[in-house]
Design an enzyme around this catalytic site. Sequence first.
Site, mmCIF file in Angstrom:
data_model
loop_
_atom_site.group_PDB
_atom_site.id
_atom_site.type_symbol
_atom_site.label_atom_id
_atom_site.label_comp_id
_atom_site.label_asym_id
_atom_site.label_seq_id
_atom_site.Cartn_x
_atom_site.Cartn_y
_atom_site.Cartn_z
ATOM 1 N N SER A 1 56.445 0.324 -11.664
ATOM 2 C CA SER A 1 56.462 -0.356 -10.363
ATOM 3 C C SER A 1 57.650 -1.286 -10.156
ATOM 4 C CB SER A 1 55.167 -1.135 -10.143
ATOM 5 O OG SER A 1 55.124 -2.273 -10.961
ATOM 6 N N LYS B 1 55.777 -8.397 -10.841
ATOM 7 C CA LYS B 1 56.188 -8.178 -9.455
ATOM 8 C C LYS B 1 57.239 -9.205 -9.056
ATOM 9 C CE LYS B 1 52.978 -5.079 -8.997
ATOM 10 N NZ LYS B 1 53.334 -3.688 -9.134
#
Length: 181
Positions: A40, A81
Amino acid sequence: MQRILKSELFSWIIALTIALILAVGVRAFLFEPFIVEGASMEPTLNNNEKLIVNKVATYTGSVNSQDIIVIDGDEDINYVKRIIGLPGDKVEMDNDKLVVNGEVVDEPYLDEEIEKAHAIDMNYTGDFGPVTVPSHKYFVLGDNRLNSMDSRNGLGFIDEDQVIGVSEYVIMPIKEARKTE
């Protein structure tokens, strides 16, 4: 002779105990290693890279937009993230342009991926927003926008208390060691 051995053994036990307490303290309150799991955050971070995470930033409130953070998720899962929106920010994506509080935010770490997506007539990041980030929350995205569970689709807004720390360095594999940005 036996008294000297006991004294030396006692000194070693004290030294090892102090070293253990310091090591645990550093890991618990200052810096901790984490492993990136999944794709990700590609192309910025790759699967199985080991990070050093600065936990002090969470205590001092020095978590900033564009920082790469480690998030404490449910069931012993941590997420890596990038912070896109801070509390009170208005965030939107319009034709692969990130707009925060009415200003276009440069994302140079995505230039190559956006170019590839545009070459096949698609957007790298789907349009969304505007959304306003609530108090004590963050809006986060993975850099691999086509393959990331983040604030758009599953994680929602991230509570300030969920932030374990800010990624500082990739330390493994050694040939890939670098500062994270």
